[in-house]
Design a protein around this motif. Sequence first.
Motif, PDB file in Angstrom:
ATOM      1  N   TRP A 117       1.099  -1.092   0.019  1.00 51.35           N
ATOM      2  CA  TRP A 117      -0.071   0.171   0.302  1.00 51.35           C
ATOM      3  C   TRP A 117       0.686   1.068   0.124  1.00 51.35           C
ATOM      4  CZ3 TRP A 117      -4.925   1.142  -1.219  1.00 51.35           C
ATOM      5  CH2 TRP A 117      -5.513   2.436  -0.531  1.00 51.35           C
ATOM      6  N   GLU A 118       1.763   1.022   0.900  1.00 48.64           N
ATOM      7  CA  GLU A 118       2.934   2.222   0.989  1.00 48.64           C
ATOM      8  C   GLU A 118       3.614   2.432  -0.746  1.00 48.64           C
ATOM      9  OE1 GLU A 118       6.542   4.438   3.300  1.00 48.64           O
ATOM     10  OE2 GLU A 118       5.963   2.372   3.462  1.00 48.64           O
ATOM     11  N   GLY A 119       3.712   1.341  -1.129  1.00 40.60           N
ATOM     12  CA  GLY A 119       4.366   1.523  -2.552  1.00 40.60           C
ATOM     13  C   GLY A 119       3.599   1.907  -3.397  1.00 40.60           C
ATOM     14  N   ARG A 120       2.102   1.717  -3.127  1.00 44.42           N
ATOM     15  CA  ARG A 120       0.798   2.034  -4.283  1.00 44.42           C
ATOM     16  C   ARG A 120       0.471   3.933  -4.296  1.00 44.42           C
ATOM     17  NH1 ARG A 120      -5.176  -0.169  -4.587  1.00 44.42           N
ATOM     18  NH2 ARG A 120      -5.979   1.281  -5.852  1.00 44.42           N
ATOM     19  N   LYS A 121       0.961   4.280  -2.823  1.00 40.85           N
ATOM     20  CA  LYS A 121       0.462   5.608  -2.625  1.00 40.85           C
ATOM     21  C   LYS A 121       1.840   6.475  -2.972  1.00 40.85           C
ATOM     22  CE  LYS A 121       0.038   5.623   1.413  1.00 40.85           C
ATOM     23  NZ  LYS A 121      -0.014   5.534   3.417  1.00 40.85           N
ATOM     24  N   LEU A 122       3.093   5.872  -3.326  1.00 34.59           N
ATOM     25  CA  LEU A 122       4.316   6.719  -3.372  1.00 34.59           C
ATOM     26  C   LEU A 122       4.748   6.837  -4.822  1.00 34.59           C
ATOM     27  CD1 LEU A 122       6.857   5.078  -0.982  1.00 34.59           C
ATOM     28  CD2 LEU A 122       6.026   7.331  -1.234  1.00 34.59           C
ATOM     29  N   TRP A 123       3.882   6.265  -5.656  1.00 32.24           N
ATOM     30  CA  TRP A 123       4.074   6.221  -7.363  1.00 32.24           C
ATOM     31  C   TRP A 123       2.758   7.257  -7.001  1.00 32.24           C
ATOM     32  CZ3 TRP A 123       6.934   4.330 -11.887  1.00 32.24           C
ATOM     33  CH2 TRP A 123       7.409   3.764 -10.962  1.00 32.24           C
ATOM     34  N   GLY A 124       1.268   7.326  -6.349  1.00 30.31           N
ATOM     35  CA  GLY A 124       0.278   8.343  -6.743  1.00 30.31           C
ATOM     36  C   GLY A 124       0.695   9.564  -6.572  1.00 30.31           C
ATOM     37  N   GLN A 125       1.906   9.507  -5.614  1.00 28.15           N
ATOM     38  CA  GLN A 125       2.438  10.647  -5.310  1.00 28.15           C
ATOM     39  C   GLN A 125       3.313  11.149  -6.451  1.00 28.15           C
ATOM     40  OE1 GLN A 125       3.955  11.029  -1.750  1.00 28.15           O
ATOM     41  NE2 GLN A 125       5.321  13.116  -1.600  1.00 28.15           N
ATOM     42  N   MET A 126       3.977  10.626  -7.437  1.00 26.28           N
ATOM     43  CA  MET A 126       4.849  10.614  -8.316  1.00 26.28           C
ATOM     44  C   MET A 126       3.998  10.851  -9.318  1.00 26.28           C
ATOM     45  SD  MET A 126       7.168   8.810 -10.869  1.00 26.28           S
ATOM     46  CE  MET A 126       8.220   8.134  -8.980  1.00 26.28           C
ATOM     47  N   LEU A 127       2.782  10.669  -9.315  1.00 28.39           N
ATOM     48  CA  LEU A 127       2.190  11.386 -10.980  1.00 28.39           C
ATOM     49  C   LEU A 127       2.139  12.674  -9.811  1.00 28.39           C
ATOM     50  CD1 LEU A 127       0.890  11.170 -13.107  1.00 28.39           C
ATOM     51  CD2 LEU A 127      -1.370   9.874 -11.973  1.00 28.39           C
ATOM     52  N   ASN A 128       0.930  12.878  -8.568  1.00 32.26           N
ATOM     53  CA  ASN A 128       0.791  14.651  -8.983  1.00 32.26           C
ATOM     54  C   ASN A 128       1.917  15.350  -8.781  1.00 32.26           C
ATOM     55  OD1 ASN A 128      -1.653  13.383  -7.964  1.00 32.26           O
ATOM     56  ND2 ASN A 128      -1.377  13.215  -5.962  1.00 32.26           N
ATOM     57  N   GLU A 129       2.723  15.266  -8.551  1.00 32.54           N
ATOM     58  CA  GLU A 129       3.910  16.069  -8.590  1.00 32.54           C
ATOM     59  C   GLU A 129       4.674  15.762  -9.820  1.00 32.54           C
ATOM     60  OE1 GLU A 129       4.619  17.384  -5.621  1.00 32.54           O
ATOM     61  OE2 GLU A 129       4.651  15.961  -3.907  1.00 32.54           O
ATOM     62  N   THR A 130       4.371  15.192 -10.805  1.00 33.24           N
ATOM     63  CA  THR A 130       5.163  15.514 -11.925  1.00 33.24           C
ATOM     64  C   THR A 130       4.490  16.716 -12.423  1.00 33.24           C
ATOM     65  OG1 THR A 130       4.127  13.311 -12.388  1.00 33.24           O
ATOM     66  CG2 THR A 130       6.712  13.527 -11.960  1.00 33.24           C
TER      67      THR A 130
END
Length: 308
Positions: free
Chosen positions: A80-93
């Motif tokens: 779940w943490e890995g999933r959230k981190l990659w979702g955050q990458m989408l938002n930040e980029t």
Amino acid sequence: MIVRPHLHWFRMLLAWRGSVLPQLLPRLFIVLALSIVAVAAHDHILKLTVNLSTVPFSLIGIALAVFLGFRNSASYDRYWEGRKLWGQMLNETRSLVRQALTLPRGGDAATRESAHELMSLLAALPHALRHQLRSTDPRADLESHLPPALFERVMAARYRPAMLMLCASEWVQRETREGRLDGYAVLAFEHNLNGLSDVIGGCERIVSTPLPFAYTVMIHRTVYFFCAMLPFGLVDSIGGLTPIFAVFVAYAFMAHEAIASQLEDPFGTEDNDLALNLMSTGIEVALHDLMGEPTSLPARAPEQFIID
């Protein structure tokens, strides 16, 4: 990872790919063979008879279920943490590309050209991070996103996502030096760049710190010892039905342990790991869309299942 639409309840019962059943079949056949031996011994076909009470199996089974629950929770937290981190990458980029298009001073053509340079760095970032997490060669993916000089610089680094972050910071510095960004814009860019650094660091932490080995191997041994002895505890009460129930219980315990083992490393290439190929492509498509550049890359999974 296997990505598929929601299945009908009956088709879910027959699902094969994406379940852990194929890898468990040899172990379940061993439990089946032990069950047949237990039934044969109980019926005095063999000279040796081994009958055990169900009481210890009830106590061990309850404790084992609790331990497996903790094991699965710990593994799913990492997933779940890995999933959230990659979702955050989408938002930040996305935020960085939007800011690159709207915050700099100057003409539209110069702004778009400069923003495209930053967008190329950000589009390469998920691919570089994916390859670092999987210990694979990023050369083909990075070469298609970066100019030759920058490509060689990134490939020379050991931690390529961090090098891409450094290049993005240098882009902000250059835009500031040329007067296109003011102090407030720089702070906005730095905030999102720091967010991306947190994403990279979080992913590296998951990969570099697995669950304690002693804890994992203790549960693994207990599950297989329990499943191997279970037929001899059931045979006195259910007789000829022992193979059916023993295999079913063994499948439940072994499957939970196997799923937890897969989820412990969410960035791998097993069936239930994160679909990093698809997620990397999705981020790239989102950034091109903000730039108004059409792309033929798929933005989502096809309707049939895929291995990613």
